[in-house]
Every structure is written in C-alpha cells, then in structure tokens.
Write a protein that holds these residues in place. Structure first.
Motif, mmCIF file in Angstrom:
data_model
loop_
_atom_site.group_PDB
_atom_site.id
_atom_site.type_symbol
_atom_site.label_atom_id
_atom_site.label_comp_id
_atom_site.label_asym_id
_atom_site.label_seq_id
_atom_site.Cartn_x
_atom_site.Cartn_y
_atom_site.Cartn_z
ATOM 1 N N ALA A 24 0.836 -1.209 0.000
ATOM 2 C CA ALA A 24 0.000 0.000 0.000
ATOM 3 C C ALA A 24 0.868 1.256 0.000
ATOM 4 O O ALA A 24 0.577 2.229 -0.707
ATOM 5 N N LEU A 25 1.945 1.246 0.756
ATOM 6 C CA LEU A 25 2.862 2.384 0.774
ATOM 7 C C LEU A 25 3.563 2.537 -0.580
ATOM 8 O O LEU A 25 3.831 3.653 -1.028
ATOM 9 N N ALA A 26 3.808 1.418 -1.241
ATOM 10 C CA ALA A 26 4.482 1.459 -2.543
ATOM 11 C C ALA A 26 3.659 2.184 -3.590
ATOM 12 O O ALA A 26 4.221 2.768 -4.520
ATOM 13 N N VAL A 27 2.340 2.172 -3.463
ATOM 14 C CA VAL A 27 1.497 2.912 -4.411
ATOM 15 C C VAL A 27 1.872 4.394 -4.371
ATOM 16 O O VAL A 27 2.034 5.039 -5.420
ATOM 17 N N LEU A 28 2.046 4.943 -3.184
ATOM 18 C CA LEU A 28 2.444 6.354 -3.060
ATOM 19 C C LEU A 28 3.877 6.573 -3.540
ATOM 20 O O LEU A 28 4.162 7.559 -4.218
ATOM 21 N N VAL A 29 4.760 5.664 -3.191
ATOM 22 C CA VAL A 29 6.168 5.804 -3.599
ATOM 23 C C VAL A 29 6.287 5.776 -5.117
ATOM 24 O O VAL A 29 6.997 6.599 -5.714
ATOM 25 N N PHE A 30 5.575 4.852 -5.758
ATOM 26 C CA PHE A 30 5.652 4.772 -7.214
ATOM 27 C C PHE A 30 4.968 5.957 -7.884
ATOM 28 O O PHE A 30 5.386 6.385 -8.961
ATOM 29 N N ALA A 31 3.921 6.505 -7.272
ATOM 30 C CA ALA A 31 3.293 7.710 -7.836
ATOM 31 C C ALA A 31 4.295 8.859 -7.845
ATOM 32 O O ALA A 31 4.420 9.588 -8.832
ATOM 33 N N VAL A 32 5.038 9.012 -6.748
ATOM 34 C CA VAL A 32 6.067 10.060 -6.690
ATOM 35 C C VAL A 32 7.192 9.754 -7.680
ATOM 36 O O VAL A 32 7.712 10.657 -8.343
ATOM 37 N N ALA A 33 7.547 8.491 -7.809
ATOM 38 C CA ALA A 33 8.611 8.112 -8.742
ATOM 39 C C ALA A 33 8.211 8.421 -10.185
ATOM 40 O O ALA A 33 9.030 8.919 -10.969
ATOM 41 N N PHE A 63 15.813 10.072 -19.601
ATOM 42 C CA PHE A 63 16.058 8.649 -19.403
ATOM 43 C C PHE A 63 17.044 8.415 -18.263
ATOM 44 O O PHE A 63 16.802 7.595 -17.385
ATOM 45 N N ALA A 64 18.134 9.178 -18.266
ATOM 46 C CA ALA A 64 19.199 8.955 -17.290
ATOM 47 C C ALA A 64 18.809 9.340 -15.875
ATOM 48 O O ALA A 64 19.110 8.603 -14.929
ATOM 49 N N ILE A 65 18.169 10.486 -15.703
ATOM 50 C CA ILE A 65 17.859 10.914 -14.333
ATOM 51 C C ILE A 65 16.413 10.651 -13.941
ATOM 52 O O ILE A 65 16.044 10.844 -12.784
ATOM 53 N N GLY A 66 15.595 10.186 -14.875
ATOM 54 C CA GLY A 66 14.196 9.925 -14.570
ATOM 55 C C GLY A 66 13.847 8.455 -14.632
ATOM 56 O O GLY A 66 13.459 7.846 -13.635
ATOM 57 N N LEU A 67 13.987 7.861 -15.796
ATOM 58 C CA LEU A 67 13.510 6.498 -16.001
ATOM 59 C C LEU A 67 14.423 5.445 -15.370
ATOM 60 O O LEU A 67 13.928 4.472 -14.793
ATOM 61 N N VAL A 68 15.721 5.626 -15.442
ATOM 62 C CA VAL A 68 16.646 4.635 -14.875
ATOM 63 C C VAL A 68 16.438 4.469 -13.368
ATOM 64 O O VAL A 68 16.339 3.331 -12.880
ATOM 65 N N ALA A 106 1.097 -3.835 -9.749
ATOM 66 C CA ALA A 106 -0.147 -3.258 -9.233
ATOM 67 C C ALA A 106 0.121 -1.981 -8.439
ATOM 68 O O ALA A 106 -0.692 -1.060 -8.447
ATOM 69 N N ALA A 107 1.255 -1.912 -7.769
ATOM 70 C CA ALA A 107 1.592 -0.700 -7.020
ATOM 71 C C ALA A 107 2.044 0.424 -7.950
ATOM 72 O O ALA A 107 1.798 1.601 -7.681
ATOM 73 N N SER A 108 2.685 0.079 -9.046
ATOM 74 C CA SER A 108 3.235 1.082 -9.951
ATOM 75 C C SER A 108 2.206 1.615 -10.950
ATOM 76 O O SER A 108 2.275 2.778 -11.356
ATOM 77 N N LEU A 109 1.271 0.787 -11.354
ATOM 78 C CA LEU A 109 0.345 1.158 -12.417
ATOM 79 C C LEU A 109 -0.484 2.407 -12.124
ATOM 80 O O LEU A 109 -0.611 3.258 -13.008
ATOM 81 N N PRO A 110 -1.046 2.591 -10.921
ATOM 82 C CA PRO A 110 -1.824 3.819 -10.691
ATOM 83 C C PRO A 110 -0.999 5.090 -10.869
ATOM 84 O O PRO A 110 -1.477 6.063 -11.456
ATOM 85 N N GLY A 111 0.227 5.106 -10.387
ATOM 86 C CA GLY A 111 1.079 6.280 -10.563
ATOM 87 C C GLY A 111 1.417 6.523 -12.015
ATOM 88 O O GLY A 111 1.407 7.660 -12.492
ATOM 89 N N PHE A 112 1.704 5.446 -12.746
ATOM 90 C CA PHE A 112 2.014 5.581 -14.164
ATOM 91 C C PHE A 112 0.821 6.144 -14.932
ATOM 92 O O PHE A 112 0.960 7.081 -15.719
ATOM 93 N N LEU A 118 -1.919 13.209 -16.776
ATOM 94 C CA LEU A 118 -1.611 14.606 -16.489
ATOM 95 C C LEU A 118 -0.549 15.178 -17.419
ATOM 96 O O LEU A 118 -0.332 16.392 -17.431
ATOM 97 N N SER A 119 0.119 14.321 -18.178
ATOM 98 C CA SER A 119 1.146 14.799 -19.097
ATOM 99 C C SER A 119 0.495 15.430 -20.318
ATOM 100 O O SER A 119 -0.538 14.958 -20.790
ATOM 101 N N PRO A 120 1.101 16.472 -20.844
ATOM 102 C CA PRO A 120 0.534 17.091 -22.047
ATOM 103 C C PRO A 120 0.606 16.127 -23.229
ATOM 104 O O PRO A 120 1.601 15.468 -23.440
ATOM 105 N N GLY A 121 -0.477 16.051 -23.963
ATOM 106 C CA GLY A 121 -0.509 15.176 -25.123
ATOM 107 C C GLY A 121 -0.751 13.722 -24.776
ATOM 108 O O GLY A 121 -0.730 12.875 -25.648
ATOM 109 N N GLY A 122 -0.934 13.398 -23.507
ATOM 110 C CA GLY A 122 -1.215 12.031 -23.104
ATOM 111 C C GLY A 122 -0.003 11.146 -22.934
ATOM 112 O O GLY A 122 -0.131 9.986 -22.608
ATOM 113 N N THR A 123 1.183 11.677 -23.139
ATOM 114 C CA THR A 123 2.381 10.879 -22.912
ATOM 115 C C THR A 123 3.506 11.776 -22.418
ATOM 116 O O THR A 123 3.708 12.869 -22.919
ATOM 117 N N MET A 124 4.222 11.291 -21.431
ATOM 118 C CA MET A 124 5.319 12.086 -20.889
ATOM 119 C C MET A 124 6.609 11.889 -21.688
ATOM 120 O O MET A 124 7.567 12.597 -21.484
#
Length: 132
Positions: A24-33, A63-68, A106-112, A118-124
C-alpha cells in the motif's frame, strides 16, 4: 489446534502483514517516482532549445535521471517482495517471482496512469509541439 501460534506461523503472519502494508505504501512511492520521471522528461524537452543554442543537447537526460532510477526502484521492490513472499507464504522461487512482479506492477500502475493522464498530449515521453 492451540490458541497460541507457533513461532513459524507468527513470523509468516508478520511477513504477510508487512507485504500488504508495504504494498500500500508502494502505491504512493511509485506515484512520486513516476512524477519524477515526468519532471525529468519535461526538463529535457523544455531545455532542449537552450541546449541546442549553446551547442549541446539534453537528449537522454530524462532517461538517465528519470527512467533509470524508477526502473532500479522496480527491481529492488521485486527482490524485496520476493523475500517477503518467501517468508509469508513459503512459495517456491517461480511463485515468489510471479507474486512479486504482480504486486509491484499493481503498485506502480496507478502512478504511471495518473502521470500519463496529467502529461501534455497524453504521454510524458513525447515533447509538446512547439508553437511560436
């Protein structure tokens, strides 16, 4: 069966409780991530014009400072969830891996989904079109 739990049963129960609370805590962590990923790509796209004017590029910064870091967070979370699944349910390795992947997904999907909406154009991952 006695009313007093055996030490193994108590340890398994604690591991299952920790598994679900941390899930449950991971849902919030992944949303922030995922917010971090969106901000990293936003920075890359917004600063690319200035970087090109200076003779450099911002390509790959998102990619380097966000996705990795988010991918590393997913990998660490899967390993940790596998350990808790072993303690809590005593599953063999393939079963632990499946449970861990589904739990982290399941924890990551809601944040993604939230940050994609919320991203412009529907994709970040795609920059907004430039309008002078």
């Amino acid at each position: 069966m006695s009313a007093v739990a055996l030490p193994e049963e108590a340890a398994a129960r604690r591991a299952r409780v920790w598994f679900w609370w941390l899930g449950a805590l991971a849902v919030l962590v992944f949303a922030v991530a995922w917010l971090w990923v969106a901000m990293a790509y936003g920075e890359e796209f917004s600063e690319e014009g200035k970087a090109r004017a200076a003779g450099t590029t911002m390509a790959g910064t998102g990619f380097a400072i966000g996705l990795v870091p988010v991918l590393i967070l997913h990998a660490v979370s899967i390993v940790f969830a596998m350990l808790l699944a072993r303690e809590g349910w005593g599953r063999p390795l393939p079963g632990r891996f499946v449970v861990a992947v589904f739990a982290v997904g399941a924890a990551s999907l809601p944040g993604f989904v939230l940050w994609m909406l919320l991203s412009p154009g529907g994709t970040m991952f795609v920059p907004e079109p430039y309008v002078p």
